[in-house]
Write an enzyme that holds these catalytic residues in place. Structure first.
Site, short mmCIF file in Angstrom:
data_model
loop_
_atom_site.label_atom_id
_atom_site.label_comp_id
_atom_site.label_asym_id
_atom_site.label_seq_id
_atom_site.Cartn_x
_atom_site.Cartn_y
_atom_site.Cartn_z
N ASP A 28 32.28 -23.19 -12.94
CA ASP A 28 32.73 -21.75 -12.34
C ASP A 28 32.95 -21.88 -10.97
OD1 ASP A 28 32.39 -20.58 -14.80
OD2 ASP A 28 30.11 -19.97 -14.43
N TYR B 171 22.22 -30.80 -14.95
CA TYR B 171 22.64 -30.11 -13.77
C TYR B 171 21.45 -29.86 -12.69
CZ TYR B 171 26.72 -28.14 -16.09
OH TYR B 171 27.74 -27.76 -16.64
#
Length: 249
Positions: free
Chosen positions: A53, A111
């Site tokens: 994003d 992540y």
């Protein structure tokens, strides 16, 4: 056509995300513009393994693309690295089989999420870590985060309105450590896939637990009741990094 796999990193601060979109700067668009120049003006489309994003960074994003002729991998990497903008780095480029697909080949992702818990915060890291100025108990975070490991329906941790129907995912590793040198918390999540804003929602919830505004058992309740309203706020994008993508042989 010859297929190439590339591993890249990028500073997400000035991008509206990885995926190409109208009227906004994207990682995909910048790389495709460079590849098109290298390919003598013929358009080249890239396919990324993950769609980060706006404001989210990558240390090991994977993508693939096709070119009409075979090229030396290191020379191609160097050309892409020097001709793309300064906030994109090409780590490696290699030729792969025609059936390789960065997104659809089976893989796992890792992540990291950085939280600056300094008081005062580090202003140099404002785009690269999310600041949390409130008291935290690391032991509560450590106890709560392990409950996210395993296969669960993560409906309660995804953004409302997501179009994905199957929200069952497997998290193989979920841990948090304290980086004393930087006064940061480092959250790590590995799994076979993550839903829209899932990691940021999990971190926002864990921070509320660490601050004693939610009980440790809240994780189990969110997973069981699949209710986003039971979870904490969405942590900012600036602390999130796509660290690594591993493909099955």
């Amino acid at each position: 056509m010859t297929r190439y796999k590339a591993i890249i990193s990028y500073d997400g601060h000035d991008f509206a995300g990885f995926q190409r979109q109208p009227h906004a700067r994207s990682v995909q668009e910048e790389i495709e513009k460079t590849l098109t120049r290298i390919n003598k003006g013929q358009p080249v489309v890239i396919h990324g393994a993950g769609r980060t994003d706006s404001g989210v960074h990558a240390l090991g994003q994977v993508l693939h693309f096709d070119l009409p002729e075979e090229r030396d991998g290191e020379k191609l990497r160097f050309a892409l690295d020097t001709q793309t903008p300064e906030d994109i780095d090409f780590i490696s480029v290699e030729q792969v089989s025609d059936d390789f697909h960065s997104r659809y080949n089976k893989h796992s992702k890792t992540y990291e999420f950085l939280v600056d818990i300094g008081r005062p915060k580090n202003p140099m890291m404002r785009h690269y870590a999310t600041h949390y100025p409130y008291p935290l108990e690391l032991s509560l975070l450590e106890e709560a985060i392990t409950q996210l490991e395993g296969t669960h329906d993560f409906t309660g941790f995804t953004a409302s309105g997501t179009s994905v129907e199957d929200k069952v995912r497997t998290i193989t590793e979920a841990k948090v450590r304290y980086d004393a040198e930087r006064n940061f918390l480092v959250f790590t999540f590995s799994g076979n896939g993550f839903l829209y804003k899932q990691i940021r929602n999990m971190v926002g919830t864990l921070l509320k637990i660490g601050n004693k505004r939610m009980p440790v058992e809240q994780i189990q309740r969110i997973l069981a009741e699949k209710d986003r309203h039971l979870a904490g706020p969405t942590a900012g994008p600036n602390g999130l990094y796509l660290k690594e993508i591993r493909y099955e042989e």
